[in-house]
Design an enzyme around this catalytic site. Structure first.
Site, PDB file in Angstrom:
ATOM      1  N   ASP A 199     -24.419  48.397 137.732  1.00  0.00           N
ATOM      2  CA  ASP A 199     -23.439  49.428 137.553  1.00  0.00           C
ATOM      3  C   ASP A 199     -22.502  48.854 136.443  1.00  0.00           C
ATOM      4  O   ASP A 199     -22.629  47.756 136.015  1.00  0.00           O
ATOM      5  CB  ASP A 199     -22.576  49.915 138.892  1.00  0.00           C
ATOM      6  N   LYS A 200     -21.252  49.457 135.867  1.00  0.00           N
ATOM      7  CA  LYS A 200     -20.371  48.947 135.040  1.00  0.00           C
ATOM      8  C   LYS A 200     -19.160  49.322 135.703  1.00  0.00           C
ATOM      9  O   LYS A 200     -18.903  50.383 136.325  1.00  0.00           O
ATOM     10  CB  LYS A 200     -20.400  49.494 133.665  1.00  0.00           C
ATOM     11  N   HIS A 201     -18.037  48.780 135.210  1.00  0.00           N
ATOM     12  CA  HIS A 201     -16.544  48.822 135.692  1.00  0.00           C
ATOM     13  C   HIS A 201     -15.751  48.739 134.381  1.00  0.00           C
ATOM     14  O   HIS A 201     -15.998  47.735 133.712  1.00  0.00           O
ATOM     15  CB  HIS A 201     -16.201  48.111 136.697  1.00  0.00           C
ATOM     16  N   SER A 202     -15.073  49.680 134.105  1.00  0.00           N
ATOM     17  CA  SER A 202     -14.318  49.818 132.807  1.00  0.00           C
ATOM     18  C   SER A 202     -12.608  49.769 133.742  1.00  0.00           C
ATOM     19  O   SER A 202     -12.254  50.411 134.674  1.00  0.00           O
ATOM     20  CB  SER A 202     -14.157  51.064 132.217  1.00  0.00           C
ATOM     21  N   THR A 245     -12.988  59.390 135.881  1.00  0.00           N
ATOM     22  CA  THR A 245     -14.333  59.939 135.599  1.00  0.00           C
ATOM     23  C   THR A 245     -14.517  61.104 136.761  1.00  0.00           C
ATOM     24  O   THR A 245     -14.958  62.196 136.217  1.00  0.00           O
ATOM     25  CB  THR A 245     -15.238  58.796 135.826  1.00  0.00           C
ATOM     26  N   ARG A 298       0.254  47.989 147.541  1.00  0.00           N
ATOM     27  CA  ARG A 298       0.756  47.216 146.293  1.00  0.00           C
ATOM     28  C   ARG A 298       1.284  48.251 145.445  1.00  0.00           C
ATOM     29  O   ARG A 298       2.200  47.653 144.714  1.00  0.00           O
ATOM     30  CB  ARG A 298      -0.995  46.904 145.737  1.00  0.00           C
ATOM     31  N   SER A 354      -9.930  43.942 144.469  1.00  0.00           N
ATOM     32  CA  SER A 354     -10.033  45.406 144.867  1.00  0.00           C
ATOM     33  C   SER A 354     -11.363  46.007 143.890  1.00  0.00           C
ATOM     34  O   SER A 354     -12.235  46.626 144.427  1.00  0.00           O
ATOM     35  CB  SER A 354      -8.653  46.008 144.188  1.00  0.00           C
ATOM     36  N   LYS A 358     -15.465  47.135 145.880  1.00  0.00           N
ATOM     37  CA  LYS A 358     -16.075  48.258 145.809  1.00  0.00           C
ATOM     38  C   LYS A 358     -17.331  48.228 145.255  1.00  0.00           C
ATOM     39  O   LYS A 358     -18.341  48.810 145.575  1.00  0.00           O
ATOM     40  CB  LYS A 358     -15.023  49.289 145.174  1.00  0.00           C
ATOM     41  N   LYS A 359     -17.523  47.429 144.193  1.00  0.00           N
ATOM     42  CA  LYS A 359     -18.957  47.254 143.478  1.00  0.00           C
ATOM     43  C   LYS A 359     -19.759  46.491 144.378  1.00  0.00           C
ATOM     44  O   LYS A 359     -20.862  47.141 144.433  1.00  0.00           O
ATOM     45  CB  LYS A 359     -18.660  46.588 142.244  1.00  0.00           C
TER      46      LYS A 359
HETATM   47  N1  URA Z   1      -8.800  49.168 139.639  1.00  0.00           N
HETATM   48  C1  URA Z   1      -9.105  49.180 141.000  1.00  0.00           C
HETATM   49  O1  URA Z   1      -9.742  49.560 141.405  1.00  0.00           O
HETATM   50  N2  URA Z   1      -8.172  47.964 141.775  1.00  0.00           N
HETATM   51  C2  URA Z   1      -7.208  47.510 140.922  1.00  0.00           C
HETATM   52  O2  URA Z   1      -6.502  46.879 141.624  1.00  0.00           O
HETATM   53  C3  URA Z   1      -7.000  47.897 139.575  1.00  0.00           C
HETATM   54  C4  URA Z   1      -7.727  48.391 138.809  1.00  0.00           C
END
Ligand code: URA
Length: 433
Positions: free
Chosen positions: A82-85, A122, A169, A184, A188-189
């Site tokens: 996967d990718k995270h931006s 998205t 937060r 965080s 999730k990833k």
């Molecule tokens: N994206 C996230 O999922 N968590 C964060 O704390 C910041 C960006």
């Protein structure tokens, strides 16, 4: 719970490293009701002020990952990527990357988010074209088997600790803490059951990290902690001192993705998407040569393979195929207003955050998680830093629901752009080790 919560807070307050046991007692204890919200507020502030070392951040990430459901797959873990931006204005690459990577045979269970504040999400873009984003476990498994992947929203069972911590937060001025951001994002990833992750860490006026130094620090911690949790990681830094592509706003960004997938999109969105997709395929198939992967991905854009894959995914998830195939129909906001500026023929700078605020003013974004958005509004014909303008050429076209919001957005855009005689456009992206 073995340790007393206030003693653990005290140790972090005094700058000491917490053990795996202390972190687990405190954060698991919070989910079980043994640690109060006010104690967690104090801990989040202590972490923000004192930081965490790599081991603590990795421990926290794994405690968060294990707080809920984890996806598991009957495929070799390496193949699942996967990718995270970290997000920014006009950042729409996921919709292009998913079909491209699936065309190469990798598996992608892409979990995406919603927009909050000045950046888009998205899921909001997909819902603009009727896409179902909440899939059952059976649907996810079936789509992984038939098409190789999906784009979905995170259910309440995935990393519930992140949801609770993120809400806290937000109201305790602790969003900016790098170890908390790392925990965080990566928890999730990791819960997706992937083996490889490409990180697109953005810097600039419209990004979470304003400076390249901050973005590098975040990227480096994400990479170190991700690797220590068993992920293969590739990191790219990309520029958010210009909008990405020409379109920003939910349905309008989908229209730009359709252009890109038909080989006719703007070069910045196309090149960044191809690059990130290539790195994902490389993580999934490490024995292939980079040149072979890049050539193959370009071919998928050119010969329509990626576009057809995109339509198959859309169909499987209930997207409106008519609207996607005839994507000019996505330009349906009733008011269009060109923003024409004076000051020189070249765009010298763009405060992209102001562009995000313009979309918010148009009703295309959320101030609160519960806000309803207008999917059709936004901006097109956006110019990047370094763009050469002909006489009377706009820096953007506003697409609005009414004249009043169009005017507010046009004013924000006028303030965002500076024109002059020369500019340094910078680099679109660079890889970091
Ligand atoms: N994206 C996230 O999922 N968590 C964060 O704390 C910041 C960006």
């Amino acid at each position: 719970m073995n340790s007393i919560p206030q003693e653990i807070i005290r140790r972090k307050r005094d700058g000491l490293a917490l053990t795996t046991q202390e972190l687990s007692d405190f954060f698991d204890g919070f989910l079980r009701g043994y640690v109060a919200d006010y104690q967690m507020g104090a801990m989040l502030m202590a972490i923000t002020l004192r930081g965490m070392n790599g081991q603590e951040t990795a421990d926290l990430t794994q405690i968060m990952r294990d707080s809920g459901t984890k996806l598991s797959w009957p495929y070799p873990r390496q193949q699942i990527v996967d990718k995270h931006s970290t997000g920014g204005i006009g950042d729409k690459t996921s919709l292009v990357i998913l079909p491209l990577v699936l065309c190469e045979g990798a598996k992608v269970p892409m979990m995406a988010g919603r927009g909050l504040g000045h950046t888009g999400g998205t899921l909001d873009k997909l819902e603009a074209v009727g896409w179902s984003v909440y899939l059952s476990e059976d649907q996810i498994a079936a789509q992984m088997a038939s098409l190789g992947g999906c784009i979905m929203g995170q259910t309440e069972h995935v990393v519930p600790l992140d949801r609770r911590l993120y809400a806290m937060r937000d109201v305790t001025a602790t969003v900016e803490s790098i170890p908390l951001i790392v925990g965080s994002i990566l928890s999730k990833k990791l819960a997706e059951g992937i083996g490889g992750l490409v990180l697109d860490v953005k810097y600039g006026s419209g990004a979470f990290m304003a400076t390249t130094a901050d973005a590098r620090e975040l990227a480096s911690q994400l990479a170190t902690v991700g690797r220590s949790c068993g992920l293969s990681i590739h990191c790219t830094l990309s520029d958010m001192n210009s909008p990405l592509g020409t379109h920003a706003g939910n349905a309008l960004e989908v229209a730009e993705c359709c252009e890109v997938l038909n080989g006719k999109g703007p070069s910045d969105t196309t090149e960044l998407s191809l690059h990130l997709a290539a790195e994902m395929v490389q993580l999934a198939m490490p024995t292939r040569s980079g040149a072979d992967i890049r050539n193959s991905l370009r071919r998928h854009l050119k010969d329509g393979t990626a576009w057809r894959k995109f339509l198959q995914i859309a169909e499987a998830q209930g997207g409106d195929l008519e609207l996607l195939i005839d994507y000019k129909k996505l330009y349906r906001a009733p008011i269009k207003k060109a923003v024409v500026l004076t000051g020189g023929p070249i765009v010298t700078s763009v405060d992209t955050r102001q562009l995000g605020l313009a979309i918010l003013a148009l009703g295309g974004g959320r101030k609160l998680v519960t806000d309803k958005i207008n999917p059709w509004v936004g901006l097109t014909e956006l110019k990047r830093v370094g763009a050469q303008l002909s006489s009377g050429e706009p820096v953007a076209i506003v697409h609005a629901a009414d004249e009043t919001t169009a005017e507010v957005a046009a004013n924000l855009i006028s303030r965002a752009y500076r024109l002059g005689d020369e500019a340094n456009p910078g680099v679109l992206f660079e890889d970091i080790p």
